[in-house]
Scaffold this motif. Sequence first.
Motif, PDB file in Angstrom:
ATOM      1  N   VAL A  55       0.846  -1.192   0.000  1.00  0.00           N
ATOM      2  CA  VAL A  55       0.000   0.000   0.000  1.00  0.00           C
ATOM      3  C   VAL A  55       0.884   1.246   0.000  1.00  0.00           C
ATOM      4  O   VAL A  55       1.790   1.391   0.819  1.00  0.00           O
ATOM      5  N   VAL A  56       0.605   2.141  -0.949  1.00  0.00           N
ATOM      6  CA  VAL A  56       1.411   3.356  -1.077  1.00  0.00           C
ATOM      7  C   VAL A  56       0.936   4.367  -0.046  1.00  0.00           C
ATOM      8  O   VAL A  56      -0.251   4.657   0.078  1.00  0.00           O
ATOM      9  N   ASP A  57       1.879   4.907   0.686  1.00  0.00           N
ATOM     10  CA  ASP A  57       1.587   5.863   1.739  1.00  0.00           C
ATOM     11  C   ASP A  57       2.099   7.235   1.310  1.00  0.00           C
ATOM     12  O   ASP A  57       3.156   7.344   0.693  1.00  0.00           O
ATOM     13  N   ARG A  58       1.364   8.311   1.657  1.00  0.00           N
ATOM     14  CA  ARG A  58       1.780   9.660   1.267  1.00  0.00           C
ATOM     15  C   ARG A  58       3.130  10.021   1.871  1.00  0.00           C
ATOM     16  O   ARG A  58       3.967  10.643   1.238  1.00  0.00           O
ATOM     17  N   GLU A  59       3.353   9.629   3.083  1.00  0.00           N
ATOM     18  CA  GLU A  59       4.609   9.963   3.754  1.00  0.00           C
ATOM     19  C   GLU A  59       5.787   9.205   3.148  1.00  0.00           C
ATOM     20  O   GLU A  59       6.903   9.709   3.106  1.00  0.00           O
ATOM     21  N   LYS A  60       5.536   7.995   2.677  1.00  0.00           N
ATOM     22  CA  LYS A  60       6.629   7.218   2.105  1.00  0.00           C
ATOM     23  C   LYS A  60       7.011   7.689   0.709  1.00  0.00           C
ATOM     24  O   LYS A  60       8.153   7.541   0.292  1.00  0.00           O
ATOM     25  N   THR A  61       6.073   8.246  -0.015  1.00  0.00           N
ATOM     26  CA  THR A  61       6.372   8.682  -1.378  1.00  0.00           C
ATOM     27  C   THR A  61       6.856  10.116  -1.438  1.00  0.00           C
ATOM     28  O   THR A  61       7.390  10.539  -2.455  1.00  0.00           O
TER      29      THR A  61
END
Length: 116
Positions: free
Chosen positions: A29-35
């Motif tokens: 799952v793509v997270d805003r903080e990780k990207t």
Amino acid sequence: MMVLVPGMTAFTLSVLVMFVGLTLSKKVVVDREKTSPFECGFDPMKSARLPFSLKFFLLAVIFLVFDVEVVLIFPMLLCFSFSFCSATFLGFVSFMLILILGVLYEWKEGSLSWMN
């Protein structure tokens, strides 16, 4: 039968490697903080990606293509030093003609002009 066994082995190994590659490359799952780019915990002030000159990239690709072609010319020249063959000479001349036509096309198109 001697061709079937190695062929099936190669096919099975290639399918297995593709399956392992697909299962390992699954995205989570793509997270805003990780990207987003990390700036000490704050939201970034501006874009993290710098603009890149497409003209520079095109010039670099042209350089790489002609660099590989020059590497292909050296064995032909070595072949000429040992013996002269008309078929090899005809191949060399046609290869050089294609190179020269390519450079002239890129020059006319403006790809080699850095200032425009």
